[in-house]
Each structure stands twice: as C-alpha cells, then as structure tokens.
Design a protein around this motif. Structure first.
Motif, short mmCIF file in Angstrom:
data_model
loop_
_atom_site.label_atom_id
_atom_site.label_comp_id
_atom_site.label_asym_id
_atom_site.label_seq_id
_atom_site.Cartn_x
_atom_site.Cartn_y
_atom_site.Cartn_z
N ILE A 96 3.11 -0.34 10.08
CA ILE A 96 3.86 0.60 9.05
C ILE A 96 3.41 1.54 8.92
O ILE A 96 3.50 2.55 8.37
N LEU A 97 2.24 1.65 8.43
CA LEU A 97 1.16 2.86 8.21
C LEU A 97 0.91 3.53 9.75
O LEU A 97 0.85 4.79 9.13
N GLU A 98 0.85 3.37 10.62
CA GLU A 98 0.47 4.40 12.24
C GLU A 98 2.12 5.10 12.11
O GLU A 98 2.54 5.47 12.53
N ARG A 99 3.32 4.12 11.54
CA ARG A 99 4.57 5.01 11.56
C ARG A 99 4.37 6.10 10.96
O ARG A 99 5.10 7.19 11.49
N MET A 155 0.37 -1.16 -0.23
CA MET A 155 0.16 -0.14 0.30
C MET A 155 1.34 1.44 0.11
O MET A 155 2.07 1.29 0.76
N PRO A 156 0.65 2.03 -0.78
CA PRO A 156 1.44 3.80 -0.81
C PRO A 156 1.63 4.36 0.15
O PRO A 156 -0.12 4.19 0.72
N LYS A 157 2.14 5.09 1.03
CA LYS A 157 2.31 5.41 1.93
C LYS A 157 1.09 6.77 2.55
O LYS A 157 1.24 7.83 3.44
N THR A 158 1.48 7.59 1.50
CA THR A 158 0.44 9.12 1.47
C THR A 158 -0.21 8.97 0.38
O THR A 158 -0.54 7.97 -0.85
N LEU A 159 -1.52 10.18 0.15
CA LEU A 159 -1.87 10.11 -1.08
C LEU A 159 -1.16 10.53 -2.43
O LEU A 159 -2.11 9.70 -2.94
N GLU A 160 -0.47 10.99 -2.20
CA GLU A 160 0.19 11.26 -3.81
C GLU A 160 0.68 10.25 -3.90
O GLU A 160 0.98 10.26 -5.62
N ASN A 161 1.38 9.06 -3.44
CA ASN A 161 1.99 8.68 -3.91
C ASN A 161 1.48 6.97 -4.41
O ASN A 161 1.01 6.84 -5.45
N TYR A 162 -0.14 7.45 -4.01
CA TYR A 162 -1.38 6.62 -4.15
C TYR A 162 -2.10 7.02 -5.61
O TYR A 162 -2.43 6.23 -6.64
N CYS A 163 -2.33 7.94 -5.48
CA CYS A 163 -2.32 9.01 -7.35
C CYS A 163 -1.35 8.44 -8.16
O CYS A 163 -1.73 8.34 -9.64
N CYS A 215 -8.58 -0.18 -10.44
CA CYS A 215 -7.83 0.02 -8.91
C CYS A 215 -8.28 -0.85 -8.05
O CYS A 215 -9.49 -0.08 -7.70
N LEU A 216 -7.69 -1.66 -7.31
CA LEU A 216 -7.98 -2.39 -6.10
C LEU A 216 -6.92 -1.89 -5.21
O LEU A 216 -5.46 -2.03 -5.50
N MET A 217 -6.94 -1.11 -4.32
CA MET A 217 -5.89 -1.74 -2.90
C MET A 217 -6.68 -2.64 -2.44
O MET A 217 -7.53 -2.01 -0.83
N PHE A 218 -5.79 -3.26 -1.18
CA PHE A 218 -5.86 -3.98 -0.30
C PHE A 218 -5.07 -3.71 0.65
O PHE A 218 -3.35 -3.40 0.54
N LEU A 219 -5.74 -3.94 1.84
CA LEU A 219 -4.96 -3.55 3.25
C LEU A 219 -5.23 -4.48 4.03
O LEU A 219 -5.88 -5.67 4.38
N SER A 220 -3.21 -4.88 4.61
CA SER A 220 -3.43 -6.29 5.53
C SER A 220 -2.93 -5.80 6.82
O SER A 220 -2.74 -4.21 7.13
#
Length: 78
Positions: A35-38, A1-9, A24-29
């Motif tokens: 990692i995202l909390e950091r 998963m990208p770490k920022t909205l910009e990376n996702y875009c 486009c699908l984004m999967f979060l496990s």
C-alpha cells in the motif's frame, strides 16, 4: 499508517489536544508495504527531498526528554 507526513503530523497533533503529555507509536506491518509503495508513485515529494528530510531527522540532537522537535510548517516550505 498515515499515507503522508502531513497526515501523520495531524494524527500526532490529536494526541496533544487535551494539553497532557502523550506518546505516539507507529506500527508498520508487512501487509502495509504494498500500500505504501503505491502511495510512493502518487503525489509525493521527490526522492532528494525525502533524503534531505531523513538526514535532518538523523542529525537532530534530541531534547532533554529524548524527543525530537521540528517545525513542520518550515519543513513543508523547504
């Protein structure tokens, strides 16, 4: 998963380089969460900005094809 909205875009934008329709699908496990909390502790937008953005997404009226259209450049400025 990208770490920022910009990376996702940027990732989403790659799907449209050929001019064809794409999905486009984004999967979060569960292992992604620490990692995202950091990342949240790093150089990110304020909690208020995030709430405003989420509110905009939730209130957005879908296009005829069911997608949501946004001006990411304008969003980043606001």
């Amino acid at each position: 998963m990208p770490k920022t909205l910009e990376n996702y875009c940027q990732e989403v934008g790659r799907a449209g380089h050929d001019g064809l329709l794409s999905t486009c699908l984004m999967f979060l496990s569960v292992p992604d969460i620490p990692i995202l909390e950091r990342f949240c502790c790093g150089d990110t937008c304020s909690k208020r900005s995030l709430h405003l953005w989420l509110q905009e997404v939730v209130l957005k009226i879908p296009d005829r094809d069911g997608t949501l259209s946004f001006n990411n450049y304008q969003q980043s400025k606001e």
